[in-house]
Design an enzyme around this catalytic site. Structure first.
Site, PDB file in Angstrom:
ATOM      1  N   LEU A 119       0.821  -1.211   0.000  1.00 50.69           N
ATOM      2  CA  LEU A 119       0.000   0.000   0.000  1.00 50.69           C
ATOM      3  C   LEU A 119       0.856   1.263   0.000  1.00 50.69           C
ATOM      4  CD1 LEU A 119      -2.571  -0.873   2.785  1.00 50.69           C
ATOM      5  CD2 LEU A 119      -3.031  -0.742   0.353  1.00 50.69           C
ATOM      6  N   HIS A 120       0.384   2.277  -0.686  1.00 49.27           N
ATOM      7  CA  HIS A 120       1.022   3.593  -0.632  1.00 49.27           C
ATOM      8  C   HIS A 120       0.020   4.636  -1.096  1.00 49.27           C
ATOM      9  CE1 HIS A 120       1.889   1.790  -4.566  1.00 49.27           C
ATOM     10  NE2 HIS A 120       1.921   3.014  -5.071  1.00 49.27           N
TER      11      HIS A 120
END
Length: 176
Positions: A119-120
Site C-alpha cells: 500500500l502507498h
C-alpha cells in the site's frame, strides 16, 4: 522539440537493481534516506518522493509493513498513515506553495498501481495551469524542478513542523 532534459533521472536508470523484494520494504532499511528519497519517517510509515513524479513534490506515504490490503492495516497503522499524510500535505504547502493537491491510492493490479502488493498513498501537489497539452497528445509530463531541490524544500518544511527531529541533516525528518 525532440528532446526533454531530465538529468536527475540518471540515478534511477543506473541504480543497483540487484535488490531483492519490494522496493518499499528495502528502501527504509538503507542508511541513506536522502539517496533513497525518504523525506520523513513516523512510527508506522514513511514519506518517499516519487522517482517518476507527476509534478514536483509528488510524494508517497507508505506503511512500513508490507501489505496490499487496506483492511489489514491496524488502527495504529491507519492513524499514523493519515497523520503522516496530513504532515506531508502541510510540508508540501509550506515548501512548495501549490494551489491544491491530489491524494489517493491505487488498490489492486487493475487500479493501475505499478506496485500493488505494498500500500502507498500518493500526494501530488497541483498548480493552476500545471497541466498543458504535453500529457494529452504526447503522453509526456514536464517536470520543472530537479528532485534533489524538491527534497531540500520538503525536508526543511517537515523539519519546521512541531514534533519533529533530525538526527543528521542529511537524514529524513523523524516524527516523534
Amino acid at each position: 522539440m525532440d528532446e526533454l532534459f531530465a538529468p536527475w533521472r540518471i540515478d534511477w536508470v543506473e541504480r543497483d537493481d540487484d535488490a531483492d523484494g519490494c522496493p518499499f520494504c528495502v528502501l527504509p532499511d538503507r542508511d541513506a534516506d536522502r539517496d533513497s528519497r525518504i523525506v520523513a519517517r513516523s512510527e508506522h510509515a514513511f514519506c518517499l518522493l516519487n522517482n517518476a513524479p507527476y509534478n514536483p513534490g509528488h510524494a508517497m506515504v507508505i506503511p512500513y509493513r508490507h501489505t496490499g490490503v487496506y483492511g489489514e492495516l491496524t488502527e495504529a497503522e491507519l492513524l499514523d498513515l493519515s497523520r503522516l499524510t496530513q504532515r506531508t500535505l502541510r510540508a508540501i504547502e509550506t515548501g512548495l506553495g501549490p494551489d491544491g493537491a491530489n491524494t489517493g491510492m491505487n488498490l489492486g493490479d487493475s487500479a493501475g498501481g505499478s506496485i500493488d502488493d505494498h500500500l502507498h498513498r500518493h500526494v501530488v501537489p497541483r498548480w493552476n495551469g500545471d497541466t498543458n497539452f504535453m500529457p494529452v497528445i504526447d503522453e509526456t509530463q514536464v517536470i520543472v524542478e530537479a528532485i534533489e531541490d524538491t527534497y531540500d524544500h520538503l525536508h526543511a518544511a517537515f523539519a519546521d513542523q512541531e514534533g519533529t527531529r533530525i538526527d543528521d541533516p542529511d537524514d529524513a525528518v523523524r516524527i516523534v
